[in-house]
Design a protein around this motif. Structure first.
Motif, short mmCIF file in Angstrom:
data_model
loop_
_atom_site.label_atom_id
_atom_site.label_comp_id
_atom_site.label_asym_id
_atom_site.label_seq_id
_atom_site.Cartn_x
_atom_site.Cartn_y
_atom_site.Cartn_z
N PHE A 39 0.81 -1.22 0.00
CA PHE A 39 0.00 0.00 0.00
C PHE A 39 0.84 1.27 0.00
CE2 PHE A 39 -2.64 -3.17 2.23
CZ PHE A 39 -3.71 -3.21 1.35
N ALA A 40 2.15 1.14 0.15
CA ALA A 40 3.03 2.30 0.27
C ALA A 40 2.94 3.22 -0.94
CB ALA A 40 4.47 1.85 0.48
N GLY A 41 2.90 2.66 -2.13
CA GLY A 41 2.82 3.48 -3.34
C GLY A 41 1.55 4.31 -3.40
N PHE A 42 0.42 3.70 -3.01
CA PHE A 42 -0.85 4.42 -3.00
C PHE A 42 -0.82 5.57 -1.99
CE2 PHE A 42 -5.07 5.03 -1.10
CZ PHE A 42 -5.76 5.50 -2.22
N VAL A 43 -0.31 5.28 -0.79
CA VAL A 43 -0.25 6.31 0.25
C VAL A 43 0.65 7.47 -0.20
CG1 VAL A 43 0.51 6.80 2.61
CG2 VAL A 43 -0.80 4.73 2.13
N THR A 44 1.80 7.16 -0.77
CA THR A 44 2.70 8.20 -1.26
C THR A 44 2.04 9.01 -2.37
OG1 THR A 44 4.61 6.83 -0.71
CG2 THR A 44 4.98 8.63 -2.25
N PHE A 45 1.38 8.33 -3.30
CA PHE A 45 0.67 9.02 -4.38
C PHE A 45 -0.38 9.97 -3.84
CE2 PHE A 45 -2.98 9.31 -7.22
CZ PHE A 45 -2.38 9.80 -8.37
N MET A 46 -1.17 9.50 -2.87
CA MET A 46 -2.23 10.34 -2.32
C MET A 46 -1.66 11.54 -1.56
SD MET A 46 -5.01 9.15 -3.41
CE MET A 46 -6.22 10.01 -2.45
N LYS A 47 -0.60 11.33 -0.80
CA LYS A 47 0.00 12.44 -0.06
C LYS A 47 0.59 13.48 -1.00
CE LYS A 47 1.15 10.16 4.28
NZ LYS A 47 2.22 9.70 5.18
N ASN A 99 -0.25 13.91 -4.47
CA ASN A 99 -1.17 14.46 -5.47
C ASN A 99 -2.51 14.94 -4.91
OD1 ASN A 99 0.52 13.99 -7.81
ND2 ASN A 99 0.21 11.83 -7.34
N ALA A 100 -2.87 14.46 -3.74
CA ALA A 100 -4.14 14.88 -3.13
C ALA A 100 -3.98 14.98 -1.62
CB ALA A 100 -5.24 13.88 -3.49
N PRO A 101 -3.18 15.94 -1.17
CA PRO A 101 -2.88 16.01 0.26
C PRO A 101 -4.10 16.24 1.16
CG PRO A 101 -2.04 17.94 -0.89
CD PRO A 101 -2.53 16.99 -1.93
N ALA A 102 -5.18 16.77 0.58
CA ALA A 102 -6.39 16.98 1.38
C ALA A 102 -7.20 15.71 1.57
CB ALA A 102 -7.26 18.05 0.73
N ALA A 103 -6.87 14.67 0.84
CA ALA A 103 -7.62 13.41 0.90
C ALA A 103 -7.10 12.51 2.02
CB ALA A 103 -7.54 12.69 -0.44
N THR A 104 -7.07 13.04 3.22
CA THR A 104 -6.55 12.27 4.36
C THR A 104 -7.45 11.08 4.69
OG1 THR A 104 -7.66 13.74 5.90
CG2 THR A 104 -5.36 14.25 5.37
N GLY A 105 -8.71 11.16 4.34
CA GLY A 105 -9.62 10.05 4.60
C GLY A 105 -9.23 8.80 3.85
N ALA A 106 -8.73 8.97 2.63
CA ALA A 106 -8.30 7.82 1.83
C ALA A 106 -7.12 7.11 2.50
CB ALA A 106 -7.92 8.27 0.42
N ILE A 107 -6.23 7.88 3.08
CA ILE A 107 -5.09 7.29 3.78
C ILE A 107 -5.55 6.60 5.05
CG2 ILE A 107 -2.90 7.81 4.93
CD1 ILE A 107 -2.62 10.12 2.84
N SER A 108 -6.49 7.20 5.76
CA SER A 108 -7.02 6.57 6.97
C SER A 108 -7.72 5.26 6.66
CB SER A 108 -8.01 7.51 7.67
OG SER A 108 -7.36 8.67 8.11
#
Length: 111
Positions: free
Chosen positions: A30-38, A40-49
């Motif tokens: 999942f590391a790649g997805f988390v890095t991508f979200m942080k 490209n979409a830093p406001a999408a903290t819910g996706a990381i949670s």
């Protein structure tokens, strides 16, 4: 309610809490997805949670040997304990009992 579960689960299932969970997710697939979200979409903290929550519930082998059972038992007792306590006890007594017993157990096992 998913937010409540997502915030309680790391401290409940992992010995060192959210920091341990984040480190394990960072070393996983999942590391790649988390890095991508942080990035490209830093406001999408819910996706990381939700990603952290998904990792936590799908990797029981990573759970703490003391933390996870203690979390499950205390949560079950808080949810259903009032049925087994005398009716003369005030509401919330099950929370106080679970907290006291968990504190004693954590002291005994140096957790």
């Amino acid at each position: 309610s998913i937010g409540v579960v997502a915030s309680a689960l790391p401290n409940g299932l992992f010995t060192k809490g959210a920091g341990e969970l984040k480190a394990k997710v960072a070393e996983s697939a999942f590391a790649g997805f988390v890095t991508f979200m942080k990035t490209n979409a830093p406001a999408a903290t819910g996706a990381i949670s939700v990603t952290n929550l998904f990792y936590a519930i799908t990797h029981p082998g990573d759970w703490g040997m003391i933390a996870a059972p203690l979390f499950v038992v205390c949560t079950a007792f808080v949810m259903k304990g009032s049925k087994y306590l005398p009716k003369s006890f005030p509401p919330g007594t099950e929370v106080i009992i679970a907290t006291a017993l968990a504190t004693i157990m954590s002291m005994k096992f140096d957790y």
